[in-house]
Design a protein around this motif. Structure first.
Motif, PDB file in Angstrom:
ATOM      1  N   UNK A 156     -76.142   0.138  14.390  1.00 18.49           N
ATOM      2  CA  UNK A 156     -75.060   0.430  13.443  1.00 18.49           C
ATOM      3  C   UNK A 156     -75.485  -0.024  12.049  1.00 18.49           C
ATOM      4  N   UNK A 157     -75.176   0.801  11.031  1.00 21.61           N
ATOM      5  CA  UNK A 157     -75.559   0.463   9.659  1.00 21.61           C
ATOM      6  C   UNK A 157     -74.408   0.789   8.720  1.00 21.61           C
ATOM      7  N   UNK A 158     -74.367   0.047   7.611  1.00 18.50           N
ATOM      8  CA  UNK A 158     -73.268   0.172   6.654  1.00 18.50           C
ATOM      9  C   UNK A 158     -73.845   0.223   5.243  1.00 18.50           C
ATOM     10  N   UNK A 159     -73.372   1.192   4.434  1.00 22.34           N
ATOM     11  CA  UNK A 159     -73.911   1.397   3.086  1.00 22.34           C
ATOM     12  C   UNK A 159     -72.783   1.504   2.067  1.00 22.34           C
ATOM     13  N   UNK A 197     -77.333   6.296  -5.821  1.00 26.74           N
ATOM     14  CA  UNK A 197     -78.088   5.238  -5.158  1.00 26.74           C
ATOM     15  C   UNK A 197     -77.154   4.411  -4.283  1.00 26.74           C
ATOM     16  N   UNK A 198     -77.734   3.577  -3.441  1.00 26.47           N
ATOM     17  CA  UNK A 198     -76.901   2.839  -2.493  1.00 26.47           C
ATOM     18  C   UNK A 198     -77.585   1.552  -2.062  1.00 26.47           C
ATOM     19  N   UNK A 199     -76.777   0.661  -1.499  1.00 28.47           N
ATOM     20  CA  UNK A 199     -77.279  -0.579  -0.918  1.00 28.47           C
ATOM     21  C   UNK A 199     -76.763  -0.692   0.504  1.00 28.47           C
ATOM     22  N   UNK A 200     -77.456  -1.473   1.313  1.00 30.64           N
ATOM     23  CA  UNK A 200     -77.077  -1.633   2.715  1.00 30.64           C
ATOM     24  C   UNK A 200     -76.538  -3.030   2.974  1.00 30.64           C
TER      25      UNK A 200
END
Length: 268
Positions: A127-130, A137-140
């Protein structure tokens, strides 16, 4: 304005969003800000949005349209190989939508901007969340940043910062989120119930607990009331900070700069 939260727990991912899109004395409207895509046994992806409603809905519509069974509509959230690629797809779509408005003199940091929290799991990965910004752009999320907030975040953040624990159960996380959202609602008219939620259990690869907390939900109201009363009791139980005359400074001044203006009689 809005308020949305995405949170990583040992048990999985937790999402909650309000539904208020406009507020005024005679103008209050609501719109769902959470969207879920599911291929049972293969992937579950949740997206919550804050920002310009036209922008967020355009992004959601484009992403949703690409999931339909047409070869020309790729890439899609239902066929990207990883959550990282899903975040890139959302970011690219957001930039594309904002770009269409540049002819009117607007830019990504203008009234057309929007921010998203994207989370989920695809078979073969964790499971991952951004957190996805208007610029694409994005960060995790990770150990140091285990949850994200978008929208009107400042009122509910102290609750999460003090009480968050990755070992929270889904039931405990629900109480934490309801207190955070209640604190935000009490401080800002532009955030309001009902609240949508999705609790995804890691490894299930199926849509989890999905629902809506209405403004008159008796359990939510009870949690808010108990929190208010317990907070008052906690303040009362704190050690007294004595302010006595003997400790007062000889003049009402900090250093050489007085901070009180006294009314002077004309007779003086």
């Amino acid at each position: 304005m809005t308020y949305c939260v995405g949170m990583q727990l040992d048990q999985g991912l937790v999402f909650m969003s309000d539904t208020r899109t406009n507020a005024g004395f005679d103008n209050i409207s609501a719109y769902r800000k959470m969207h879920i895509w599911e291929a049972p046994g293969e992937r579950v992806i949740t997206l919550v949005a804050a920002g310009n409603l036209a922008t967020t809905q355009a992004v959601l519509s484009l992403l949703d349209d690409r999931t339909r069974p047409t070869a020309e509509r790729e890439p899609s959230l239902l066929n990207v190989p990883s959550m990282f690629q899903a975040a890139r797809l959302v970011g690219d779509t957001l930039v594309s939508v904002i770009e269409q408005h540049k002819g009117s003199g607007q830019s990504a940091d203008s009234a057309f901007s929007a921010t998203f929290i994207l989370g989920g799991q695809i078979l073969g990965g964790p499971p991952r969340l951004f957190l996805i910004y208007p610029e694409g752009n994005f960060i995790e999320a990770g150990t140091d940043t285990p949850f994200f907030q978008i929208g009107e975040m400042k009122y509910g953040r102290p609750i999460l910062v003090r009480a968050y624990d990755p070992a929270l159960s889904f039931d405990e996380a629900m109480k934490l989120l309801l207190v955070s959202f209640d604190s935000t609602v009490k401080a800002n008219l532009t955030v309001g119930a009902p609240f949508d939620y999705h609790f995804y259990r890691a490894g299930s690869l199926n849509c989890g607990h999905v629902g809506r907390v209405e403004a008159d939900d008796p359990v939510a109201r009870s949690i808010a009331d108990v929190w208010s009363e317990e907070l008052k009791r906690a303040i009362e139980s704190l050690p007294d900070y004595k302010i006595s005359d003997s400790e007062a400074a000889p003049s009402c001044a900090f250093g050489s700069s007085a901070f009180i203006t006294r009314k002077v009689s004309t007779s003086e």
